[in-house]
Design an enzyme around this catalytic site. Sequence first.
Site, PDB file in Angstrom:
ATOM      1  N   TYR A  42       0.840  -1.203   0.000  1.00  0.00           N
ATOM      2  CA  TYR A  42       0.000   0.000   0.000  1.00  0.00           C
ATOM      3  C   TYR A  42       0.872   1.249   0.000  1.00  0.00           C
ATOM      4  O   TYR A  42       0.647   2.196   0.734  1.00  0.00           O
ATOM      5  CB  TYR A  42      -0.940  -0.012   1.214  1.00  0.00           C
ATOM      6  CG  TYR A  42      -2.178   0.844   1.037  1.00  0.00           C
ATOM      7  CD1 TYR A  42      -3.150   0.499   0.109  1.00  0.00           C
ATOM      8  CD2 TYR A  42      -2.371   1.985   1.796  1.00  0.00           C
ATOM      9  CE1 TYR A  42      -4.289   1.275  -0.056  1.00  0.00           C
ATOM     10  CE2 TYR A  42      -3.510   2.777   1.641  1.00  0.00           C
ATOM     11  CZ  TYR A  42      -4.461   2.405   0.714  1.00  0.00           C
ATOM     12  OH  TYR A  42      -5.599   3.187   0.546  1.00  0.00           O
ATOM     13  N   GLN A  45       2.111   3.429  -5.495  1.00  0.00           N
ATOM     14  CA  GLN A  45       1.185   2.891  -6.487  1.00  0.00           C
ATOM     15  C   GLN A  45       0.043   2.120  -5.834  1.00  0.00           C
ATOM     16  O   GLN A  45      -1.100   2.178  -6.306  1.00  0.00           O
ATOM     17  CB  GLN A  45       1.931   1.975  -7.459  1.00  0.00           C
ATOM     18  CG  GLN A  45       2.725   2.710  -8.516  1.00  0.00           C
ATOM     19  CD  GLN A  45       1.852   3.472  -9.498  1.00  0.00           C
ATOM     20  OE1 GLN A  45       0.721   3.112  -9.777  1.00  0.00           O
ATOM     21  NE2 GLN A  45       2.400   4.557 -10.039  1.00  0.00           N
ATOM     22  N   ARG A  65       2.105  -5.549   5.622  1.00  0.00           N
ATOM     23  CA  ARG A  65       2.674  -6.061   6.872  1.00  0.00           C
ATOM     24  C   ARG A  65       2.040  -5.378   8.078  1.00  0.00           C
ATOM     25  O   ARG A  65       2.070  -4.146   8.185  1.00  0.00           O
ATOM     26  CB  ARG A  65       4.189  -5.822   6.878  1.00  0.00           C
ATOM     27  CG  ARG A  65       4.911  -6.272   8.141  1.00  0.00           C
ATOM     28  CD  ARG A  65       6.399  -6.052   8.000  1.00  0.00           C
ATOM     29  NE  ARG A  65       6.704  -4.662   7.687  1.00  0.00           N
ATOM     30  CZ  ARG A  65       6.803  -3.692   8.609  1.00  0.00           C
ATOM     31  NH1 ARG A  65       6.609  -3.977   9.891  1.00  0.00           N
ATOM     32  NH2 ARG A  65       7.091  -2.455   8.247  1.00  0.00           N
ATOM     33  N   ASP A 100      10.829  -4.336  -6.193  1.00  0.00           N
ATOM     34  CA  ASP A 100      11.326  -5.442  -7.014  1.00  0.00           C
ATOM     35  C   ASP A 100      12.150  -6.450  -6.222  1.00  0.00           C
ATOM     36  O   ASP A 100      11.991  -7.661  -6.395  1.00  0.00           O
ATOM     37  CB  ASP A 100      12.212  -4.894  -8.152  1.00  0.00           C
ATOM     38  CG  ASP A 100      11.426  -4.105  -9.178  1.00  0.00           C
ATOM     39  OD1 ASP A 100      10.231  -4.388  -9.364  1.00  0.00           O
ATOM     40  OD2 ASP A 100      12.026  -3.201  -9.799  1.00  0.00           O
ATOM     41  N   GLN A 103      10.092  -8.980  -4.093  1.00  0.00           N
ATOM     42  CA  GLN A 103       8.965  -9.694  -4.694  1.00  0.00           C
ATOM     43  C   GLN A 103       9.198 -11.196  -4.763  1.00  0.00           C
ATOM     44  O   GLN A 103       8.293 -11.990  -4.482  1.00  0.00           O
ATOM     45  CB  GLN A 103       8.679  -9.150  -6.094  1.00  0.00           C
ATOM     46  CG  GLN A 103       7.986  -7.807  -6.113  1.00  0.00           C
ATOM     47  CD  GLN A 103       7.614  -7.355  -7.511  1.00  0.00           C
ATOM     48  OE1 GLN A 103       7.658  -8.139  -8.462  1.00  0.00           O
ATOM     49  NE2 GLN A 103       7.247  -6.083  -7.645  1.00  0.00           N
ATOM     50  N   HIS A 125       5.270  -3.616 -12.967  1.00  0.00           N
ATOM     51  CA  HIS A 125       6.611  -3.558 -13.549  1.00  0.00           C
ATOM     52  C   HIS A 125       7.032  -4.994 -13.792  1.00  0.00           C
ATOM     53  O   HIS A 125       6.829  -5.868 -12.937  1.00  0.00           O
ATOM     54  CB  HIS A 125       7.577  -2.848 -12.601  1.00  0.00           C
ATOM     55  CG  HIS A 125       8.982  -2.743 -13.103  1.00  0.00           C
ATOM     56  ND1 HIS A 125       9.301  -2.463 -14.416  1.00  0.00           N
ATOM     57  CD2 HIS A 125      10.177  -2.892 -12.461  1.00  0.00           C
ATOM     58  CE1 HIS A 125      10.614  -2.421 -14.557  1.00  0.00           C
ATOM     59  NE2 HIS A 125      11.167  -2.689 -13.388  1.00  0.00           N
ATOM     60  N   GLU A 212      15.666   4.941 -16.435  1.00  0.00           N
ATOM     61  CA  GLU A 212      16.101   5.274 -15.078  1.00  0.00           C
ATOM     62  C   GLU A 212      17.617   5.471 -15.006  1.00  0.00           C
ATOM     63  O   GLU A 212      18.110   6.402 -14.382  1.00  0.00           O
ATOM     64  CB  GLU A 212      15.692   4.147 -14.123  1.00  0.00           C
ATOM     65  CG  GLU A 212      14.201   4.041 -13.884  1.00  0.00           C
ATOM     66  CD  GLU A 212      13.822   2.771 -13.144  1.00  0.00           C
ATOM     67  OE1 GLU A 212      12.645   2.641 -12.760  1.00  0.00           O
ATOM     68  OE2 GLU A 212      14.688   1.880 -12.965  1.00  0.00           O
ATOM     69  N   GLU A 248      17.279  25.238 -10.983  1.00  0.00           N
ATOM     70  CA  GLU A 248      16.535  25.681 -12.156  1.00  0.00           C
ATOM     71  C   GLU A 248      16.183  24.547 -13.114  1.00  0.00           C
ATOM     72  O   GLU A 248      15.448  24.751 -14.088  1.00  0.00           O
ATOM     73  CB  GLU A 248      17.316  26.772 -12.887  1.00  0.00           C
ATOM     74  CG  GLU A 248      17.413  28.064 -12.087  1.00  0.00           C
ATOM     75  CD  GLU A 248      18.007  29.216 -12.896  1.00  0.00           C
ATOM     76  OE1 GLU A 248      18.044  29.108 -14.135  1.00  0.00           O
ATOM     77  OE2 GLU A 248      18.426  30.205 -12.270  1.00  0.00           O
TER      78      GLU A 248
END
Length: 349
Positions: A42, A45, A65, A100, A103, A125, A212, A248
Amino acid sequence: MGGGQNPKTRKDNVTMSPLQLLYDKDANPSLLNGKTVAVIGYGSQGHAQAQNMRESGVNVIIGQRPGGKNYDLAKSHGFEVGSAAEVSAKADIIQVLVPDHIQGKMYETDIKPHLTAGKALVFSHGFNIHFGFIKPPADVDVYMVAPKGPGHLVRDVFVEGGGVPCLIAVHQDASGKAREFALAHACAVGGGRAGIIETSFKEETETDLFGEQTILCGGTSALIHAAFDTLVEAGYAPEMAYFECQHELKLIVDLIYKGGISRMRDSISDTAEYGDYTRGARLVNDETRKELRKILSEIQSGEFAREWMKENETGRKNFLKMREDGAKHGSEVIGKQLRSMMSWLNDAK
């Protein structure tokens, strides 16, 4: 001539691929009627997708958990919450939204024992499926629903009546309807309001990692630090270096985000635009492109994935050291001080 882009490397004739955009009208939301979706995790996403699906009429339960802040948050949002194993046993569709690197172990201990024939396993993903760290049984659907935006945006835009574009992909079609389920699922998250694109687990995973590492995080972070160091080493005030090389950047990225690089160039001064054309390609040169191709090759071969999983298995010493060193960089130290002066920033950490 100036340092313009090498004509051999230009891609001026790129056109949209023949991908079909899908919308709410293309989906069959009734496929999810009577189904229970377990969202495991939770976080960013998880909270967004779970709430959006619930408000789309889907029965959603949360795997989290016990004792953690996200467990209490899910409870406060009115969800039934249990351990990953408990909700996996109850669910027809199990959506894995934890990081990841955890999992695989969670799948083996908490999900796999309850992943019976006819169920579906869903990801946002494709890392663990594509690189083989999770190998589901043949009698379950495996598909992906991946909103192309952070969780807070997925949630906020949905509440406002819109949606964030989504990717869908099917890795395993045991039911013969995995694509239809993925489409209905993506629409319940809000993707069908904006547009849904079909891809593959391979394409999503490899392009995501490449982005990434080369531009979104790795390349940008390294260039910020190098540019900051160059100015400071030349005797300029670190405050000035921070403003010009980091602060900036948001102004430029916002312009690109809204209208592409052309919009950005139309908004900046002619001086800046000329410097863009003539100096940028001196940084991103043939050697840079060679390294980009090498990074992509390491992703495609699974070398990076294996390296990252090994790093986690051996205590993350290198990762944690790099994190610590990065936080000590001069641009981070001076930036923290300067951001404390900016009352409009909610989070100056």
